[in-house]
Design an enzyme around this catalytic site. Sequence first.
Site, PDB file in Angstrom:
ATOM      1  N   ASN A  23       0.918  -1.416   0.275  1.00 24.31           N
ATOM      2  CA  ASN A  23      -0.047  -0.012   0.311  1.00 24.31           C
ATOM      3  C   ASN A  23       1.111   1.014   0.202  1.00 24.31           C
ATOM      4  O   ASN A  23       0.001   2.315  -0.402  1.00 24.31           O
ATOM      5  CB  ASN A  23      -1.047   0.397   1.220  1.00 24.31           C
ATOM      6  CG  ASN A  23      -0.623  -0.379   2.916  1.00 24.31           C
ATOM      7  OD1 ASN A  23       0.247  -1.590   2.073  1.00 24.31           O
ATOM      8  ND2 ASN A  23      -0.499   0.699   2.979  1.00 24.31           N
ATOM      9  N   GLN A  79      -4.781  -3.514  -1.665  1.00 22.80           N
ATOM     10  CA  GLN A  79      -4.932  -2.790  -2.753  1.00 22.80           C
ATOM     11  C   GLN A  79      -4.954  -3.413  -4.085  1.00 22.80           C
ATOM     12  O   GLN A  79      -4.101  -2.415  -5.523  1.00 22.80           O
ATOM     13  CB  GLN A  79      -2.940  -2.153  -2.330  1.00 22.80           C
ATOM     14  CG  GLN A  79      -2.758  -1.194  -1.107  1.00 22.80           C
ATOM     15  CD  GLN A  79      -3.761   0.006  -1.244  1.00 22.80           C
ATOM     16  OE1 GLN A  79      -3.880   0.568  -2.485  1.00 22.80           O
ATOM     17  NE2 GLN A  79      -4.193   0.534  -0.190  1.00 22.80           N
ATOM     18  N   CYS A  92       1.006   8.347  12.413  1.00 21.30           N
ATOM     19  CA  CYS A  92       1.226   9.152  13.643  1.00 21.30           C
ATOM     20  C   CYS A  92       0.745   8.098  15.160  1.00 21.30           C
ATOM     21  O   CYS A  92       0.121   7.578  15.741  1.00 21.30           O
ATOM     22  CB  CYS A  92       0.912   9.848  13.435  1.00 21.30           C
ATOM     23  SG  CYS A  92       1.577  12.078  14.277  1.00 21.30           S
TER      24      CYS A  92
HETATM   25  N1  PLP Z   1      -4.914  -4.296   3.964  1.00 21.30           N
HETATM   26  C1  PLP Z   1      -3.788  -3.457   2.542  1.00 21.30           C
HETATM   27  C2  PLP Z   1      -2.467  -3.536   2.122  1.00 21.30           C
HETATM   28  C3  PLP Z   1      -4.659  -2.261   3.010  1.00 21.30           C
HETATM   29  O1  PLP Z   1      -3.781  -1.348   2.069  1.00 21.30           O
HETATM   30  C4  PLP Z   1      -4.902  -1.794   3.869  1.00 21.30           C
HETATM   31  C5  PLP Z   1      -5.990  -0.003   3.996  1.00 21.30           C
HETATM   32  O2  PLP Z   1      -5.396   0.518   3.410  1.00 21.30           O
HETATM   33  C6  PLP Z   1      -6.580  -2.916   4.754  1.00 21.30           C
HETATM   34  C7  PLP Z   1      -5.265  -3.818   4.280  1.00 21.30           C
HETATM   35  C8  PLP Z   1      -7.504  -2.538   5.414  1.00 21.30           C
HETATM   36  O3  PLP Z   1      -8.264  -2.376   4.519  1.00 21.30           O
HETATM   37  P1  PLP Z   1      -9.790  -1.334   5.430  1.00 21.30           P
HETATM   38  O4  PLP Z   1      -9.443   0.001   5.540  1.00 21.30           O
HETATM   39  O5  PLP Z   1     -10.937  -2.101   4.604  1.00 21.30           O
HETATM   40  O6  PLP Z   1      -9.805  -1.818   6.698  1.00 21.30           O
END
Ligand code: PLP
Length: 417
Positions: A170, A198, A344
């Site tokens: 991500n 992602q 943060c």
């Molecule tokens: N896994 C990855 C790689 C992500 O980028 C995100 C969200 O940014 C999540 C899990 C969590 O997903 P959600 O926001 O639907 O809980």
Amino acid sequence: MKSEHKEWHKVEKRLEERSGRIIYMDNAATTRTAPEVLEAMRPYFTELYGNPSSIYAFSDRAKEGIEASRRILADMLGAKPEEIYFTGGGTEADNWALTGAAEACAGRGRHIITTKIEHHAVLHTAQYLERRGFEVTYVNVDENGVVKLGELERAIRPDTILISVMFANNEIGTVQPIREIGELARRHGILFHTDAVQAFGHLPIRVDRYHIDMLSASAHKFCGPKGVGFLYMRGGTGVGPLLHGGAQERGQRAGTENVPGIVGMGKAAQRAAATMRWRAERERRLRDRLIQKIMREVPYVRLNGHRDMRLPNNASFCFQFVEGEALLVMLDMKGICASSGSACTSGQADASHVLLACGLPEDIAHGSLRLTLSEENTAEEMDYVAEAVRESVESLRNMSPAYEDFRVQPGGNMVRL
Ligand code: PLP
């Protein structure tokens, strides 16, 4: 009361004016819900609001909406509809995959393999499992964020029960060699989970081709609504229920279904599948324009992630002598929504665990910027953003004592960027 109303009206108006001007470059954080998705959801709030578990015919329409969505998602993955379980988003799907597999396989072993660059939804769940007596190996990545396959293979032990490796990162966008990892897991008879939050809707994924046993996805990352996602679970994994209560999701995930959300996710997935090829091509073209401009015009910059094996919409950089948070504020003042890799905690920004795992020193990792595109971005926006980044980095560096020292003594503080 009246004056409160007036104040709120003013805030709304300001936001409205502002949203007309923003350049949204944070699509890895979330995406705009597509208008046709919203349209598909609307009747499930207003007309087809029956509880899918009810017996009367009126509620059948809600049930049908859910099952249609399940079929769309299964089709996209080359899976069976009964292997799709709806969840309240990606985090929930990741939690379920890890804790469920751990519990289901605890009799065979208590060792789990994952990587150092996973999303916290996986990392923190792995840490939770460590506290519950499981052993977790966190495999390293190379400087581009690609998982070290040799190390992963060497980490496998007779008591390894689960391998969890994200499809695409991500922060830096690197796409992992999922097929090789899936083959490895299959050869050793180990369950393989991938966090595809992602990647789903952006890259073609077939669970059989990649030997994936479990896969997490989240609707708001592909123009669907927030708070809804799914876990694909291959038949026969033996993973038990996440939530206990009613018989929804074949007894595996209790709770009245988020019908509009599920329908919206199905519509968003359908739309994503239909537009995937041209969207990826367009985003890649714009992304490369942005990357080239920034790399050409800003000195002491590093492109994070793999050059080619990366999400089509991800551009991630580190700027030496710059604080990522300060850069975000400056870009915000220019109407640009972006993000940095820092998290943060207690008022202080921690350097991104992903960038540190790629081997970047902490001070460089602090100067990170992630720009993630959607199909709505334009070439003019890329040029504007590149120029805004150049200007902002320059003015921040001009205020930086470290940069001043470096300029006096060039070469001293330089890293290979
Ligand atoms: N896994 C990855 C790689 C992500 O980028 C995100 C969200 O940014 C999540 C899990 C969590 O997903 P959600 O926001 O639907 O809980």
